[in-house]
Design an enzyme around this catalytic site. Structure first.
Site, short mmCIF file in Angstrom:
data_model
loop_
_atom_site.label_atom_id
_atom_site.label_comp_id
_atom_site.label_asym_id
_atom_site.label_seq_id
_atom_site.Cartn_x
_atom_site.Cartn_y
_atom_site.Cartn_z
N ASP A 1 0.75 -1.23 -0.01
CA ASP A 1 -0.01 0.08 0.05
C ASP A 1 0.89 1.30 -0.03
OD1 ASP A 1 1.07 0.09 2.44
OD2 ASP A 1 -0.98 0.20 3.53
N ASP B 1 -8.55 -6.93 0.07
CA ASP B 1 -7.43 -7.31 1.06
C ASP B 1 -8.17 -6.86 2.19
OD1 ASP B 1 -7.16 -4.13 1.05
OD2 ASP B 1 -6.00 -4.64 2.67
N CYS C 1 -14.03 -28.39 5.63
CA CYS C 1 -12.95 -27.85 5.22
C CYS C 1 -11.82 -28.57 5.33
CB CYS C 1 -12.76 -26.36 6.35
SG CYS C 1 -11.16 -25.53 5.90
N CYS D 1 -8.45 -27.64 5.17
CA CYS D 1 -7.17 -27.17 5.68
C CYS D 1 -6.38 -27.89 6.68
CB CYS D 1 -7.42 -25.50 6.30
SG CYS D 1 -7.76 -25.43 7.90
N CYS E 1 -8.04 -28.08 9.98
CA CYS E 1 -9.33 -28.76 10.08
C CYS E 1 -8.98 -30.45 9.87
CB CYS E 1 -10.56 -28.26 9.16
SG CYS E 1 -11.23 -26.72 9.80
N HIS F 1 -6.62 -21.45 9.45
CA HIS F 1 -7.82 -21.74 8.83
C HIS F 1 -8.75 -20.45 8.35
CE1 HIS F 1 -12.12 -23.48 8.55
NE2 HIS F 1 -12.31 -22.05 9.37
ZN ZN Z 1 -9.92 -25.25 8.12
#
Ligand code: ZN
Length: 376
Positions: free
Chosen positions: A89, A271, A309, A311, A314, A340
């Site tokens: 930025d 963002d 999920c 990820c 998880c 996560h």
């Molecule tokens: Zn997750």
């Protein structure tokens, strides 16, 4: 270079080629303020979290460790070990929101550092120089980020100055890119639309800044406290004035619902600190809504944060365990929850892209907009 692949209503599926790789859009930028995602998540982790592009803050890195130091260490890519696209930025937003005792003049802004109070001057040329030292993929133009609501006359004068600043940014940016020892001689420059909540100022400003034919355009000065409906109204007013063949970036936005609504109005990239900030307070985003792990009902809950999920968090840990880590003040609590949430945001954008690819965006929007806004 932006290529529009497909469009459904206003929602755009595109890709943007940068010197550090391709960004599939719509996209979310993961915010690494001082060169790291807050919550002990490194650039190496980001690869596992579907991150495409990272955002770093000019103001923070200028104060600490100093952009000269980052330059000596080879620029942000070498320094942080993230080799994908990085957007910096301009520092403008932080100068106007964090710094104290600021004094705005035609040349730029004098302000006191929020760390130790020492006086600093930043104008368009300084901002460009700092971002050139950082070696980011995309530099943002230096602008004044006004408070909402701003007085009409003030907003109009500020917009005119931001246009003059943009011309100075462009000239300095071109000069820096041409220097023999520049870290990223192909650094791109994006302009920022301002105009507070006044549609005529927003439209007029956009028409002015698009004349410079920059690499991308942002809508700034929103999500600073005004109601979401105001923000959507401004996007709708500005969007028709934005070049079709350039990425459109909505700065600092937002919740999953804000993102869905903005994609539906033609925005390509976002963002926000929300996924990491909320995670550090025990709030996990899921496809059923936002889950507060501090709730007693999760004490014996052996499900993952989001059962749908996949990820790394998880796949391995339970709500009960992560809740326990928060209660015990363990650093790992924040790290797991931040990982996560970042994965969730990047997956949300990935599913939006798939939906547009398949001509199913409106269906996806209708199915998810209400659920994603729930608190559970
Ligand atoms: Zn997750």
């Amino acid at each position: 270079m932006y290529r529009l692949i497909k469009q459904e209503g206003k929602a755009r599926r595109g890709e943007f080629l940068t010197p550090h790789g391709m960004i599939q859009m719509p996209a979310f930028m993961n915010v690494a303020t001082a060169g790291a995602i807050k919550g002990a998540v490194s650039a190496l982790d980001l690869k596992e979290l579907k991150c495409q592009v990272q955002l770093c803050n000019t103001y923070h890195l200028h104060l600490r460790p100093g952009d000269e130091t980052v330059r000596k260490l080879g620029g942000l890519h070498t320094f942080t070990r993230w080799n994908g696209p990085i957007l910096t930025d301009s520092g403008g937003f932080q100068v106007f929101s964090l710094a104290k005792l600021r004094n705005i003049k035609e040349e730029g802004v004098t302000f006191a550092s929020h760390i130790d109070g020492h006086r600093i001057f930043m104008g368009p040329e300084e901002s460009m120089r700092i971002q050139s030292h950082l070696g980011s993929t995309i530099a943002m133009a230096f602008d004044e980020c006004m408070e909402n609501p701003a007085e009409y006359d003030y907003a109009r004068a500020s917009c005119q100055r931001t246009v003059r600043w943009l011309y100075r940014c462009k000239e300095e940016h071109d000069r820096l890119n041409a220097l023999p020892d520049t870290i990223n001689p192909k650094q791109m420059l994006w302009g920022i639309n301002q105009g507070s909540t006044y549609e005529d100022l927003r439209v007029g400003h956009m028409r002015e800044i698009r004349k410079l034919d920059l690499d991308g355009y942002a809508i700034g000065g929103l999500a600073v406290g005004e109601p979401a409906e105001e923000m959507y109204r401004i996007i709708e007013a500005v969007e028709p004035e934005m070049p079709v063949d350039k990425p459109r970036y909505l700065m600092g936005v937002g919740t999953p619902v804000n993102i869905l609504e903005a994609v539906r109005r033609g925005v390509d990239i976002f963002d926000c600190v929300m996924p990491s900030r909320n995670a550090r307070h025990g709030h996990a985003f899921t496809w059923e809504g936002c889950r507060n792990l501090m709730n007693a009902k999760y004490e014996l809950d052996t499900l993952p944060l989001d059962p749908t999920c996949d990820c790394p968090v998880c796949r391995n840990f339970t709500r009960a365990y992560i809740r326990h880590l928060f209660k015990s003040g363990e650093m790992l609590a924040m790290r797991l929850c931040v990982m996560h949430n970042i994965y969730f945001y990047n997956t949300l954008l990935e599913r939006i892209r798939m939906a547009i690819d398949n001509g199913q965006f409106e269906k996806f929007y209708q199915e998810n907009v209400e659920r994603l806004g729930k608190r559970i």
